[in-house]
Design an enzyme around this catalytic site. Structure first.
Site, PDB file in Angstrom:
ATOM      1  N   CYS A 136       0.835  -1.209   0.000  1.00 51.18           N
ATOM      2  CA  CYS A 136       0.000   0.000   0.000  1.00 51.18           C
ATOM      3  C   CYS A 136       0.866   1.254   0.000  1.00 51.18           C
ATOM      4  O   CYS A 136       1.395   1.652   1.043  1.00 51.18           O
ATOM      5  CB  CYS A 136      -0.939  -0.018   1.207  1.00 51.18           C
ATOM      6  SG  CYS A 136      -1.998   1.443   1.288  1.00 51.18           S
ATOM      7  N   CYS A 139      -0.439   4.122   2.147  1.00 49.16           N
ATOM      8  CA  CYS A 139      -0.220   3.926   3.589  1.00 49.16           C
ATOM      9  C   CYS A 139       1.250   4.160   3.949  1.00 49.16           C
ATOM     10  O   CYS A 139       1.548   4.807   4.948  1.00 49.16           O
ATOM     11  CB  CYS A 139      -0.569   2.496   4.019  1.00 49.16           C
ATOM     12  SG  CYS A 139      -2.050   1.824   3.281  1.00 49.16           S
ATOM     13  N   ASP A 140       2.149   3.606   3.179  1.00 46.47           N
ATOM     14  CA  ASP A 140       3.554   3.541   3.610  1.00 46.47           C
ATOM     15  C   ASP A 140       4.527   4.397   2.801  1.00 46.47           C
ATOM     16  O   ASP A 140       5.694   4.525   3.186  1.00 46.47           O
ATOM     17  CB  ASP A 140       4.030   2.075   3.563  1.00 46.47           C
ATOM     18  CG  ASP A 140       3.216   1.195   4.504  1.00 46.47           C
ATOM     19  OD1 ASP A 140       2.787   1.710   5.548  1.00 46.47           O
ATOM     20  OD2 ASP A 140       3.001   0.020   4.185  1.00 46.47           O
TER      21      ASP A 140
END
Ligand code: NDP
Length: 316
Positions: A136, A139-140
């Protein structure tokens, strides 16, 4: 065989399932939640979550899921560590089989079984999970700003993630296994005209390389020329698709061609009255913790409304 009867049974323990549980519990519905095989869901495979509103310093993914669980329990949700292995939605109340042995009856069901990111299946992917390997970028990606990263895939997700990372990283290696991408033309155009993105055509990943601190690179092979090369990257992102966790609902709930549960737009209603689908299991586009939580809330409200209408019907 023992049979319990419940007003609301929630299947799944990600942000969608727990949010549905918090709302259903606060409405006095005494929900029962079955966690599934990965209690806490996809967020338990993430380190820091920095994009969930309300946490100015960010929060550790597993911690966030424990907090959500506690919040759901505080209002009376019963959490069961079990897997729903079969469902029978033909008759009412509905029936669910837990761990292939216990039967549970439900007046309404909230399906929050999520989706699972696909991985290449390399041992090094597991070894460096949470230490450079991620599925992701939204997300990261932020943790790799100013660094070099790789993205595997050639669909809209890969194109979108590569473009997103190109805004943060010094270089993005896009690893495409064929000589063309399946992403939409506009997304391909963006990728191909971004000087930060280097596309490796006809290329597969042989291994992700790393040390005690995490990912340091990847060894790639051109499947046509058989030439090998090593790239230096600190982040390795998989964008080769997700698989919705809908096996047990096949032939029962309406799904799209990829297996995501279809809901009536703007609601969480499935083709069966009393069964609601929330979170990633019904969302192939956004797939964020906050959107999953949002639809979890909607699912609980939809279920509550349905139960009230049933009571009114029965009182007549
Ligand atoms: P897709 O299934 O569309 O694409 C997966 C990609 O991963 C394919 O290019 C495939 O390669 C590649 N792939 C699969 N397995 C491997 C492997 N083992 N090694 C290397 N590459 C592999 O998934 P997406 O997540 O990209 O998209 C899912 C759906 O969501 C699509 O309908 C998409 O349009 C939609 N979507 C829309 C967005 C938007 O509109 N903004 C954003 C993101 C997704 P190959 O092509 O060779 O099969």
């Amino acid at each position: 065989m023992t049979t319990e009867k419940n007003k609301v049974v929630i299947i799944g323990s990600g942000p969608a399932g727990y949010t549905a549980a918090i709302y259903a519990a606060r409405a006095g519905l005494k929900p029962i939640l079955y966690t599934g095989g990965q209690p806490g869901g996809q967020l338990t495979t993430t380190n820091d979550v920095e994009n969930f509103p309300g946490y100015p310093e960010g929060i550790n993914g597993p911690q966030m899921m424990m907090d959500l669980q506690k919040q759901a329990e505080r209002f009376g949700t019963k959490i069961n560590y079990g897997l729903v292995t079969a469902v029978d939605f033909k008759d009412y109340p509905f029936r669910l089989l837990i761990d292939e042995k216990k039967e549970v009856m439900a007046e309404s069901v909230i399906v929050a079984t999520g989706a699972t990111a696909k991985y290449l299946g390399l041992p090094s992917e597991e070894k460096y999970a949470n230490r450079g390997v991620s599925a992701c970028a939204v997300c990261d990606g932020y943790f790799y700003r100013g660094k070099e990263v790789a993205v595997v895939g050639a669909g809209d997700s890969a194109a979108e993630e590569a473009t997103y990372l190109a805004n943060l990283c010094t270089k993005v290696h896009l690893i495409v296994r064929r000589g063309e991408m399946r992403a939409s033309k506009i997304m391909q155009h963006r990728v191909m005209n971004n000087s930060t993105i280097q596309i490796h055509w006809n290329t597969e990943t042989e291994e992700i390389l790393g040390d005690d601190n995490g990912v340091t690179g990847a060894s790639l092979i051109n499947v046509i020329t058989k030439e090998k090369e090593t790239i230096s990257v600190e982040g390795f992102f998989l964008a080769i698709g997700h698989k919705p966790n809908t096996e047990i609902f096949k032939g029962i709930l309406d799904m799209d061609e990829a297996g995501y549960v279809k809901v009536k737009p703007g609601t969480t209603k499935t083709n069966i009255e009393g069964i609601y689908a929330v979170g990633d299991v019904a969302d192939r586009v956004y797939r964020q913790a906050i959107t999953a939580a949002g639809t979890g809330c909607m699912g609980a409200l939809d279920a509550e409304k349905f139960l009230v209408s049933k009571e009114v019907e029965n009182a007549k």
